[in-house]
Design a protein around this motif. Sequence first.
Motif, PDB file in Angstrom:
ATOM      1  N   ILE A  20       0.840  -1.191   0.000  1.00 20.68           N
ATOM      2  CA  ILE A  20       0.000   0.000   0.000  1.00 20.68           C
ATOM      3  C   ILE A  20       0.878   1.246   0.000  1.00 20.68           C
ATOM      4  O   ILE A  20       1.660   1.474   0.933  1.00 20.68           O
ATOM      5  N   ILE A  47       1.057   4.788   0.796  1.00 22.53           N
ATOM      6  CA  ILE A  47       0.269   5.662   1.662  1.00 22.53           C
ATOM      7  C   ILE A  47       0.489   7.136   1.365  1.00 22.53           C
ATOM      8  O   ILE A  47      -0.154   8.014   1.971  1.00 22.53           O
ATOM      9  N   CYS A  85      -5.976   4.829  -3.208  1.00 19.26           N
ATOM     10  CA  CYS A  85      -5.270   4.319  -2.040  1.00 19.26           C
ATOM     11  C   CYS A  85      -6.246   3.674  -1.057  1.00 19.26           C
ATOM     12  O   CYS A  85      -6.006   2.580  -0.549  1.00 19.26           O
ATOM     13  N   SER A 133      -7.475   0.209  -2.265  1.00 12.79           N
ATOM     14  CA  SER A 133      -6.457  -0.826  -2.069  1.00 12.79           C
ATOM     15  C   SER A 133      -6.328  -1.195  -0.591  1.00 12.79           C
ATOM     16  O   SER A 133      -6.180  -2.372  -0.236  1.00 12.79           O
ATOM     17  N   LEU A 134      -6.406  -0.195   0.270  1.00 10.92           N
ATOM     18  CA  LEU A 134      -6.301  -0.430   1.709  1.00 10.92           C
ATOM     19  C   LEU A 134      -7.477  -1.255   2.207  1.00 10.92           C
ATOM     20  O   LEU A 134      -7.305  -2.183   3.019  1.00 10.92           O
ATOM     21  N   ALA A 193      -6.910  -4.863   1.323  1.00 12.28           N
ATOM     22  CA  ALA A 193      -5.865  -5.467   2.148  1.00 12.28           C
ATOM     23  C   ALA A 193      -6.372  -5.799   3.547  1.00 12.28           C
ATOM     24  O   ALA A 193      -6.087  -6.870   4.092  1.00 12.28           O
ATOM     25  N   PHE A 216      -0.421  -5.815   5.703  1.00  8.68           N
ATOM     26  CA  PHE A 216       0.055  -5.315   4.426  1.00  8.68           C
ATOM     27  C   PHE A 216       1.399  -4.623   4.623  1.00  8.68           C
ATOM     28  O   PHE A 216       1.806  -4.313   5.748  1.00  8.68           O
ATOM     29  N   LEU A 274       3.533  -1.236   4.000  1.00  4.98           N
ATOM     30  CA  LEU A 274       3.278   0.191   3.820  1.00  4.98           C
ATOM     31  C   LEU A 274       4.501   0.829   3.173  1.00  4.98           C
ATOM     32  O   LEU A 274       5.599   0.809   3.736  1.00  4.98           O
TER      33      LEU A 274
END
Length: 392
Positions: free
Chosen positions: A19, A21, A37, A40-41, A44, A51, A53
């Motif tokens: 991810i 961020i 973002c 995708s988060l 996850a 995940f 970062l």
Amino acid sequence: MGSTTDPTTDASHPSLPLIDISPFLSSSSSPSALTACATSLSTACTTHGFFYLTHHGLPPALTARVLSLARTFFTTATPLEKRLITRQAPGHGYGDGARGYQPPGSNLTAGQRDAHEAIDWYRPVLPAEEPGLTGKELTFLRIYGEYGLVRLRQHGGADGPMLDADGNPLRLGQDARGRVPPFALLQGVNLWPDRPAEFRDVYQVYVREMLALGEGVLRAMGWALGLRDREFLVGRSRQSFWVMRAIGYPPLVEGGAGGEGEGGISCGEHTDYGCLTLLLADETRGALQVQARGGEGWIVADPVEGALVVNIGDMMERWTNGLWRSTRHRVVHRGDGFRVSVPFFVEPDFEARVRPLEECVRRSGGVERWGEVVYGEHLLGKVGGNFYEGGK
């Protein structure tokens, strides 16, 4: 204990997602970048609860120094230096049952002793206590009292004038710090190594960096959950009762104590009981293992250069009513060398009330799976019950 099947690294098990961020760390990010973002988060957190970062903005020199200082302490500190800052029970010296050094085997996970050593720090009870105490400062306190601490910090010893924070002479009986032991559970002061000399200063910089990063991740999670109040999670963690650990793992001895029994595992299988964990670890491979979805087998979460390993904890699972799961994980270090990691736990405020969010309840069948809990009470129950689980 759960499944004891060998950790897997083959293609039949998905790797942990990465991810980026950075959109949530910049005020100029476009709505489309924020949405991408957050999407995708969400995936996850729904599928793994773990995940990597990336693009987190932490200075590489700082993260390298944080790991290096921890390694130096664990591998070179004398038994006396470690004993001076060892965690003690509430009511014993400067102990509060939580803060300080833990010798190998003193950390318990599900009633089993873990094969690692660690130092634990928590949010200071009072802002004025942020520096905490080193082993030498603690010794001066015990011998000379509060005046001894002031003299040491100002003059490097027990001689010289005694001044308060404003430079005025202290009067007999005046308390230089505002609180004295005995301390209740979790109400003490942080304890720091004397060596390396810059340990405390570097780690305090790191705490500030991690709190800022944690705020960005929590803001992204508010978006990922589609909350009407996207700042809800940030708002409940403004005074985060954070926890930080520095952990040292010697390699496990093959055939020792039953493999996964007492003394045979670096850190036993557990979930994190708070909100969000940001893990900085050295390059050791094969140690951190994440339980695969469905509880069958383990995914090896090897380090990715420049990335942190992040996982959600029990309080986030409660807030989301189980939409996001707090995933079980463990550490089994059978490789070469001495593994070092520094997990930082971004937690709710001590007085924060945590219960399933209405929006998450609707999306998960309409029934609250948990009632309300005050985070501080939850934490006290975990620490006070010797259920302190925090290895990474």
